[in-house]
Scaffold this active site. Structure first.
Site, PDB file in Angstrom:
ATOM      1  N   GLU A 244       0.821  -1.215   0.000  1.00 13.95           N
ATOM      2  CA  GLU A 244       0.000   0.000   0.000  1.00 13.95           C
ATOM      3  C   GLU A 244       0.852   1.260   0.000  1.00 13.95           C
ATOM      4  O   GLU A 244       0.525   2.249  -0.654  1.00 13.95           O
ATOM      5  CB  GLU A 244      -0.912   0.029   1.233  1.00 13.95           C
ATOM      6  CG  GLU A 244      -2.103  -0.895   1.148  1.00 13.95           C
ATOM      7  CD  GLU A 244      -1.715  -2.335   1.287  1.00 13.95           C
ATOM      8  OE1 GLU A 244      -0.614  -2.598   1.801  1.00 13.95           O
ATOM      9  OE2 GLU A 244      -2.495  -3.204   0.886  1.00 13.95           O
TER      10      GLU A 244
ATOM     11  N   HIS B 214     -11.778  -5.554   8.294  1.00 20.43           N
ATOM     12  CA  HIS B 214     -12.506  -5.341   7.044  1.00 20.43           C
ATOM     13  C   HIS B 214     -13.697  -4.426   7.279  1.00 20.43           C
ATOM     14  O   HIS B 214     -14.641  -4.441   6.511  1.00 20.43           O
ATOM     15  CB  HIS B 214     -12.977  -6.689   6.462  1.00 20.43           C
ATOM     16  CG  HIS B 214     -11.860  -7.594   6.065  1.00 20.43           C
ATOM     17  ND1 HIS B 214     -11.150  -8.340   6.971  1.00 20.43           N
ATOM     18  CD2 HIS B 214     -11.319  -7.852   4.867  1.00 20.43           C
ATOM     19  CE1 HIS B 214     -10.221  -9.025   6.330  1.00 20.43           C
ATOM     20  NE2 HIS B 214     -10.288  -8.758   5.063  1.00 20.43           N
TER      21      HIS B 214
END
Lengths: 358, 432
Positions: free
Chosen positions: A93, A163
């Protein structure tokens, strides 16, 4: 990969960009053009198709975007625009966002996807230290306005710790970037196109719970919705409710129930969290005298705190009751306990009544 | 004085406990132990290619091959790699891994467990091959595909199944779920949903055991840490940072790459500039080995060597296991992207079939023995499901526990009671 060919061709042609001209006046997505009933991920997909079609130096990249993405938001892009413009990145990322900043600094439109907002933290350094300060510290010689970072955020029912997070508050503390959160498919398409074309780096959080659940009529043409303008989506006179994203549907249910008890609620969708539209919220609070803010992120230090402080600063004498915040609890996002953690309709309803009867 | 000792001083700053000053101005700080250097670079690493070792698919760079392995190679007749007891233990472990994961899939589709569940079918050889060589005090750090690592390490199937169902009797009291298996008793340091996040944690754990041994002089502390992670993680910054630290400080850690060629839908070959991950070890000063991860015995041989190195204080190793997952990335993954020829190729190399064949052909076990084990494991798994079903769901107050060290982390409210025990605190002011 045909990447070399693209560079060769581009140099040959000079740096002429084929761009569809668009006016600064934005339509609100109604009226002309066919509208089809689609869900959130399809609306976002349409926006991305349009963005790549209207600017041949726009790129979409991230983890698994090539086959369509884990939420299908990037379906069809690789096939249509080629692997040189829509490509997978390795699992890094920090690298994805840093690379995006580099692309943007050289005048491209970089649309980076972070697979879940929970994974954005390795990139946090690049966003805060680089993207937000690029224009500022180069004295406007360079900027990374072409960077848009898209990330699905929010609870999904079974996501658990990693999540389901809502990290918008961290980013709202950074001068130099914009934070935008849509509530529905039509909003998402217009806002995403505005974000992509906005000359500032933007973090665009998409409520993942709504990817399939939210269905709305969305015009098929290219349209943009203005940033930094909040929208009053329900008129009322007794209390102002402020929210964004998926939480608005919960708040709307609470408003409907409150109406049965004779409480008239005004509901505002902030849409852009940074910089946020203080005027609209203030005007509403001047009308009602009461305000309630709701978001999924934990209450301490959440964005509701900023709204609360600003409103109190501006409307202190008008307020009839303390600013209420109905938010997630101060724990890591739980797995089994999600229903207890979330700011549910009943919690909001109780807070509305408590505020009105203060 | 000169740059070598200056550098050594800086790197050993926090550990200047040894009263004896450096014996020579040219050598870094030396502690009175055979494996001398505590911190500092490993310039004396001998690199010898050992392509003769046919244990590896491709020639890896192996350092300090143990005598036992060398001896085995020189014999012309193939000797048995395991004894009967070991064979049965390995067989039981791989069968447990497979049966458990299959049961997980069943339970998931029946709605008994929820969330994101990632199954390990096909990769059992790696878990069994490595973890069965460990002692209880050795640590294991895993990824979200951690059920079988937990089982191999000794966490009871009941505890793992309960954790998956979200019950209080789970190994993390139901707080963690599928991706976060922890066990203090068995030194399982998790279960990480985020790729690469566990590797620095493993590095820290390895440092602790080295510190205990060399500074605190705890005699038998030769604990090793294993870090498991996938091919996608090998493109992540945390991986490289930890390879550097582990090699620099010669930590007792083994980095085990479970290269199953796919990171959700991204093929390893399209995501990595040099797909041969084992090569990244020598770049940082540690040996890198590639092994066939579908064969328990091969993995076990390499694991013995790597773990042995770590135990002797010779530093870290990077082991790349070529393996494959038979199911999709998670139970929500339709698994449409992988070529069926590829799947068939690896299905033919099923580790269980291979181990079974080896045991029977070398008369280490009979069909009846193996069937008995199959039956036993079926019973264990069914018992685990029953246990998990009957276990209680956690009470609401558990939501607020363990946010801080104070288990009731929210302190005391104005009415003098623990805030989290006040029903209004968790429920808002109405029912949920």
């Amino acid at each position: 990969m045909g990447f070399r060919n693209i560079i060769g061709r581009r140099l040959g042609l000079g740096l002429v960009r084929r761009r569809k001209p668009f006016s600064t006046a934005t339509c609100d997505g109604d009226g002309n053009g066919n509208a089809k009933s689609i869900n959130l991920y399809s609306a976002i997909n349409q926006a991305l198709h349009i963005a790549l079609e209207t600017d041949n130096r726009a790129f979409v990249f991230g983890e698994d975007v090539s086959f369509g993405g884990v939420f299908r938001c990037t379906t069809g892009l690789a096939d249509r625009f080629g692997k040189a413009r829509v490509f997978n990145t390795p699992l890094c990322e920090q690298g994805i966002v840093g690379f995006g900043i580099g692309l943007a600094a050289m005048g491209n439109r970089a649309i980076a996807e972070i697979q879940f907002a929970d994974y954005i933290y390795p990139a946090f350094d690049q966003i805060v230290n680089e993207a937000a300060k690029f224009r500022y510290r180069s004295g406007n010689q360079f900027n990374c306005g072409g960077l848009t970072i898209r990330a699905p955020y929010g609870a999904v029912g079974h996501g658990g710790h990693y999540h389901s997070q809502s990290p918008e508050a961290f980013f709202c503390h950074v001068p130099g970037i914009k934070v935008v959160i849509p509530r529905s498919p039509r909003q998402a398409k217009g806002l995403l196109l505005s974000c992509i074309r906005d000359p500032n780096p933007v973090v665009f959080f998409e409520p993942k719970w709504l990817y399939r659940l939210a269905v709305e009529e969305v015009p098929e043409h290219d349209y943009m919705l203005p940033l930094s303008e909040a929208e009053v989506i329900r008129q009322g006179s007794d209390i102002t409710l402020v929210g964004w994203g998926a939480q608005l549907s919960v708040m709307e249910q609470a408003c409907n129930e409150a109406e049965k008890d004779g409480i008239s609620c005004e509901l505002i969708d902030l849409k852009t969290l940074l910089p946020w539209d203080k005027e609209t919220v203030e005007a509403s609070v001047r009308k009602t005298g009461r305000v309630l803010i709701s978001h999924e992120a934990p209450v301490t230090g959440g964005f509701g705190a900023e709204i609360s402080a600003s409103i109190v600063e501006r409307c202190f004498l008008r307020l009839e009751a303390p600013v209420a915040r109905v938010c997630g609890l101060d724990t890591p996002f739980p797995l089994v306990f999600e229903p207890f953690y979330m700011p549910t309709k009943n919690k909001i309803l109780d807070a509305i009544k408590a505020t009105v009867n203060y | 004085m000169n740059s070598a000792s200056c550098a050594a001083k800086i790197s050993t700053q926090p550990f200047s406990l040894n009263p004896t000053s450096p014996t020579s101005h040219d050598n870094p700080l030396v502690f009175p132990k055979p494996t001398s250097l505590f911190l500092g670079s490993t310039r004396k690493l001998r690199l010898s290619s050992s392509s003769k070792l046919n244990l590896h698919r491709r020639s890896g760079t192996v350092v300090a091959v143990s005598d036992v392995v060398k001896q085995k190679k020189s014999k012309s007749t193939p000797s048995l790699l395991i004894t009967k007891e070991e064979g049965l233990e390995l067989y039981e472990d791989v069968i447990l891994g497979r049966a458990f994961e299959d049961m997980c899939a069943q339970m998931y589709y029946r709605g008994k467990m929820f969330g994101f569940v990632h199954l390990y079918n096909g990769q059992e050889a790696v878990s069994t091959g490595f973890i069965k060589l460990l002692k209880q005090q050795d640590s294991v750090v895993s990824t979200y595909r951690d059920h079988v690592h937990a089982l191999s390490k000794g966490v009871p199937a009941r505890a793992v199944m309960s954790e998956l169902f979200g019950k209080t009797t789970g190994c993390c009291r139901g707080q963690g779920g599928s991706m976060h298996m922890f066990s203090r008793e068995h030194n399982l340091l998790g279960g990480f949903a985020f790729i690469g996040e566990g590797i620095p944690v493993a590095t820290g754990a390895a440092f602790t055991s080295k510190y205990k041994r060399e500074i605190l002089k705890e005699a038998d502390c030769d604990h090793v840490t294993l870090a498991f992670f996938g091919d996608g993680t090998c493109n992540n910054g945390q991986f490289f940072e930890c390879l550097n630290m582990a090699a620099l400080w010669k930590l007792p850690i083994v980095f085990v790459v479970e290269n199953n060629l796919w990171a959700i839908g991204m093929s390893h070959l399209r995501a990595t500039s040099d797909p041969q991950i084992y090569k990244k070890g020598p770049a940082f000063g540690m040996p890198g080995i590639h092994v066939d991860g579908m064969d328990v015995l091969k993995v076990r041989e390499v694991a013995k060597e790597a773990i042995g190195r770590a135990r002797r204080g010779e530093g870290p190793t990077l082991v790349e296991c070529e393996t494959y997952r038979f199911r999709g990335h998670s139970l929500a993954d339709p698994d449409e992207l992988r070529d069926s020829a590829e799947k068939a190729y690896y299905a033919a190399r099923d580790p269980i079939t291979a181990l079974k064949k080896y045991l029977i052909e070398n008369s280490l076990a009979s069909e009846a023995d193996l069937k008995a084990i199959d039956k036993k494991i079926d019973e264990v798994v069914e018992d685990a499901v029953e246990f998990a079903d009957e276990s209680p769901v956690p009470s609401r107050s558990q939501l607020l526990e363990n946010v801080f060290a104070d288990p009731k982390g929210f302190g005391i409210g104005p009415d003098g009671r623990y805030r989290c025990e006040d029903p209004k605190f968790t429920e808002g002011t109405a029912h949920v």
